[in-house]
Each structure stands twice: as structure tokens, then as C-alpha cells.
Write a protein that holds these residues in place. Structure first.
Motif, PDB file in Angstrom:
ATOM      1  N   ALA A   9      -0.811  -4.254  -7.467  1.00 18.27           N
ATOM      2  CA  ALA A   9      -0.137  -4.464  -6.177  1.00 18.27           C
ATOM      3  C   ALA A   9       0.562  -3.210  -5.662  1.00 18.27           C
ATOM      4  O   ALA A   9       0.641  -2.996  -4.449  1.00 18.27           O
ATOM      5  N   THR A  10       1.089  -2.371  -6.553  1.00 18.20           N
ATOM      6  CA  THR A  10       1.932  -1.260  -6.103  1.00 18.20           C
ATOM      7  C   THR A  10       1.171  -0.228  -5.263  1.00 18.20           C
ATOM      8  O   THR A  10       1.631   0.134  -4.181  1.00 18.20           O
ATOM      9  N   PRO A  11       0.024   0.281  -5.705  1.00 19.02           N
ATOM     10  CA  PRO A  11      -0.676   1.244  -4.844  1.00 19.02           C
ATOM     11  C   PRO A  11      -1.159   0.612  -3.544  1.00 19.02           C
ATOM     12  O   PRO A  11      -1.211   1.289  -2.505  1.00 19.02           O
ATOM     13  N   LEU A  12      -1.479  -0.663  -3.591  1.00 17.98           N
ATOM     14  CA  LEU A  12      -1.912  -1.328  -2.361  1.00 17.98           C
ATOM     15  C   LEU A  12      -0.752  -1.380  -1.367  1.00 17.98           C
ATOM     16  O   LEU A  12      -0.908  -1.131  -0.167  1.00 17.98           O
ATOM     17  N   ARG A  13       0.436  -1.677  -1.883  1.00 19.24           N
ATOM     18  CA  ARG A  13       1.605  -1.777  -1.014  1.00 19.24           C
ATOM     19  C   ARG A  13       2.061  -0.396  -0.529  1.00 19.24           C
ATOM     20  O   ARG A  13       2.288  -0.191   0.660  1.00 19.24           O
ATOM     21  N   GLU A  14       2.183   0.544  -1.454  1.00 21.10           N
ATOM     22  CA  GLU A  14       2.786   1.828  -1.099  1.00 21.10           C
ATOM     23  C   GLU A  14       1.807   2.781  -0.412  1.00 21.10           C
ATOM     24  O   GLU A  14       2.196   3.525   0.476  1.00 21.10           O
ATOM     25  N   LEU A  15       0.562   2.771  -0.827  1.00 20.91           N
ATOM     26  CA  LEU A  15      -0.407   3.681  -0.226  1.00 20.91           C
ATOM     27  C   LEU A  15      -1.057   3.089   1.016  1.00 20.91           C
ATOM     28  O   LEU A  15      -1.245   3.778   2.012  1.00 20.91           O
ATOM     29  N   VAL A  16      -1.377   1.807   0.956  1.00 28.49           N
ATOM     30  CA  VAL A  16      -2.170   1.193   2.028  1.00 28.49           C
ATOM     31  C   VAL A  16      -1.296   0.392   2.979  1.00 28.49           C
ATOM     32  O   VAL A  16      -1.681   0.141   4.116  1.00 28.49           O
ATOM     33  N   GLY A  17      -0.093  -0.001   2.529  1.00 29.89           N
ATOM     34  CA  GLY A  17       0.809  -0.736   3.408  1.00 29.89           C
ATOM     35  C   GLY A  17       0.535  -2.224   3.450  1.00 29.89           C
ATOM     36  O   GLY A  17       0.918  -2.910   4.401  1.00 29.89           O
ATOM     37  N   VAL A  18      -0.136  -2.756   2.427  1.00 25.95           N
ATOM     38  CA  VAL A  18      -0.455  -4.184   2.367  1.00 25.95           C
ATOM     39  C   VAL A  18       0.417  -4.819   1.285  1.00 25.95           C
ATOM     40  O   VAL A  18       0.302  -4.468   0.109  1.00 25.95           O
ATOM     41  N   SER A  19       1.281  -5.738   1.690  1.00 21.82           N
ATOM     42  CA  SER A  19       2.248  -6.313   0.755  1.00 21.82           C
ATOM     43  C   SER A  19       1.868  -7.698   0.258  1.00 21.82           C
ATOM     44  O   SER A  19       2.612  -8.305  -0.512  1.00 21.82           O
ATOM     45  N   GLU A  20       0.731  -8.195   0.689  1.00 15.71           N
ATOM     46  CA  GLU A  20       0.310  -9.516   0.208  1.00 15.71           C
ATOM     47  C   GLU A  20       0.017  -9.456  -1.283  1.00 15.71           C
ATOM     48  O   GLU A  20      -0.272  -8.389  -1.835  1.00 15.71           O
ATOM     49  N   GLY A  21       0.059 -10.599  -1.933  1.00 14.92           N
ATOM     50  CA  GLY A  21      -0.186 -10.649  -3.370  1.00 14.92           C
ATOM     51  C   GLY A  21      -1.583 -10.161  -3.711  1.00 14.92           C
ATOM     52  O   GLY A  21      -2.556 -10.457  -3.008  1.00 14.92           O
ATOM     53  N   ILE A  22      -1.658  -9.425  -4.804  1.00 11.60           N
ATOM     54  CA  ILE A  22      -2.948  -8.847  -5.204  1.00 11.60           C
ATOM     55  C   ILE A  22      -3.965  -9.937  -5.521  1.00 11.60           C
ATOM     56  O   ILE A  22      -5.164  -9.788  -5.263  1.00 11.60           O
TER      57      ILE A  22
END
Ligand code: SF4
Length: 255
Positions: free
Chosen positions: A184-197
Motif C-alpha cells: 500500500a505504501t508506494p501506491l499511496r506515496e508515489l501514485v497518490g492512491v490511498s484505497e486498500g491494496i
């Protein structure tokens, strides 16, 4: 200051495949069975403007290759993780890799040797790469943060954003065709997507880095796979990695 977050793009219920219906897109869907799946819009990273320590944004931007970038950043103390590290974990792999993996941050093993994904999770990642018919050194592997968070906790948003400019420059220099985010962390921080992995894995995203938009395939972190070693989880990761491999195996205008 940091990542400009926009509303999450429309997502699809199942991973794209050669026969599935493409997600909503800015690009007209192709009917060709071997064409790449369409991607949602990317968000834009805005580097922090606060004086957060060394190195300067100019020094990062001036790095013309990965070795220069590593030299410029390996003494960084720009966030609270810096003083606690044993080794700076810059990342490693093929500097022209078409497939790039981005994880969360170094763990204990990585902190000791200064390389990403060398523990049990790294062994599993190596097996995943081999299952794709590739070798680890054909890919590039990096993390959102270059220094180990204490007790392997998730990096804070401030820590991640302080470090993200280094990852962006790495991606600019490597120019991968596809990025696979692990957890979840790279998806949230790099891509800006905070939904559950669990909800968004397998669904194509994209990230804007410099003047390029790069397709992103989110999947589970190998450490999660080791904890949840079920057929369902393993199959999900395999489908995600296969989708990423299929992308780079197909010629496209993005290349
Ligand atoms: S995690 Fe990144 S920003 Fe923080 S000290 Fe380490 S290199 Fe610098």
C-alpha cells in the motif's frame, strides 16, 4: 507540501486482461486483442519547498546517472529516518530496466547490507521475477524511503514525501516501461492512491514522473504474501506480475 492528491480515478472490479473491458480512460479503448489496457489519469508530485536538509533539489536534478544520484543522496539527513540507519539503501538493478519494482522501505536485513529486498521477502520477489522468465538484474528495485524506519514501521507521509524526490529522479533516469508497486505504501506515496491494496491490486494506475506518464501495476508486498501464503493471494500476485510483463512485451506508443 508534497504529493498533490486528486480524487482517486475510476477503478475496475477485475484486473485488465486481453479480453476484459478496459477501465474508464482518456484514451479510446482498443479492440485489438493484443493491445495494452488503458490507464487512468496520473497525479503530479510537487517536491517539498521547505528546507529539509541535504542534498538540495538542484543537486538531485543535476544527477545525470544513478551513480551520481546515489553519491548526491547517500548522506541525506532530510527526515528523522536518516540518523537511525545503518546503511543507506539506494536501490539496485539494471539502469535501463523496463520493469521496475517499488517497495516501502528497507527492513532489518536491507539496512545491514545496504541492498533492497534481500531477506525472505526478497527471496520471494526473486522467485516471482524468475517465474516471469526474467532475472533480478534485468529489473530495477527501489523503495519509497531509503532508510529503515524503526521497528519496520510504515514510513510517515512526511518521511515518504521528503524522500520521494530521490525516487522520482531514479525513475526519470531509468525510464521504466512499467512500475510494479509492492504493497500500500508506494501506491499511496508515489501514485497518490490511498484505497486498500486488497481492493485495488491488479488495477492499472499511472504516475507522472518528469514529463512521462508511466503505467503502474499495484500488487501485494512479498512480505504480505509470506504472511498470507494462500493460493488466492499467490494467484493474485501472479496475475498482477503477468499483466506487467505482458505490458512490456507488447509494443506501444508509450515506449
Ligand atoms: S529516508 Fe530518505 S529523506 Fe529520510 S533521511 Fe533517508 S534518504 Fe533522507
Amino acid at each position: 507540501m508534497g504529493l498533490v492528491r486528486e480524487p482517486a480515478p475510476a477503478v475496475q472490479a477485475t484486473p485488465p486482461s486481453r479480453t476484459s473491458t478496459p477501465p474508464s480512460t482518456t484514451r479510446p479503448p482498443s479492440t485489438h486483442p493484443a493491445s495494452r489496457p488503458a490507464l487512468p489519469a496520473a497525479v503530479t508530485y510537487v517536491p517539498p519547498t521547505d528546507p529539509v536538509g541535504c542534498p538540495t533539489a538542484g543537486a538531485v536534478a543535476a544527477a545525470q546517472n544513478l551513480a551520481d544520484l546515489q553519491r548526491a543522496t547517500e548522506g541525506c539527513l532530510a527526515c528523522p529516518l536518516g540518523p537511525g540507519r545503518l546503511k543507506f539503501v539506494f536501490g539496485e538493478g539494471n539502469p535501463q530496466a523496463r520493469l521496475m519494482f517499488v517497495g516501502e522501505g528497507p527492513g532489518r536485513d536491507e539496512d545491514q547490507v545496504g541492498r533492497p529486498f534481500v531477506g525472505k521477502a526478497g527471496e520471494l520477489l526473486d522467485k516471482m521475477i524468475a517465474a516471469l522468465g526474467m532475472q533480478r538484474d534485468q529489473t530495477y528495485i527501489a523503495n519509497v524511503v531509503k532508510c529503515r524506519p524503526p521497528d519496520n514501521r510504515t514510513p510517515t507521509a512526511e518521511e515518504a514525501q521528503a524522500c520521494l524526490g530521490y525516487l522520482h529522479r531514479q525513475i526519470e533516469l531509468i525510464q521504466p516501461a512499467v512500475i510494479v508497486t509492492l504493497g500500500a505504501t508506494p501506491l499511496r506515496e508515489l501514485v497518490g492512491v490511498s484505497e486498500g491494496i486488497t481492493r485495488v491490486r491488479g488495477q492499472w494506475k499511472r504516475v507522472k514522473v518528469g514529463d512521462r506518464e508511466i503505467p503502474v501495476m499495484p500488487t501485494f508486498h512479498p512480505a504480505y504474501v509470506l504472511r498470507q501464503y494462500t493460493q488466492e493471494v499467490r494467484r493474485a500476485v501472479w496475475e498482477d506480475l503477468k499483466a506487467a510483463k505482458d505490458w512490456i512485451d507488447r509494443p506501444g506508443p508509450e515506449d
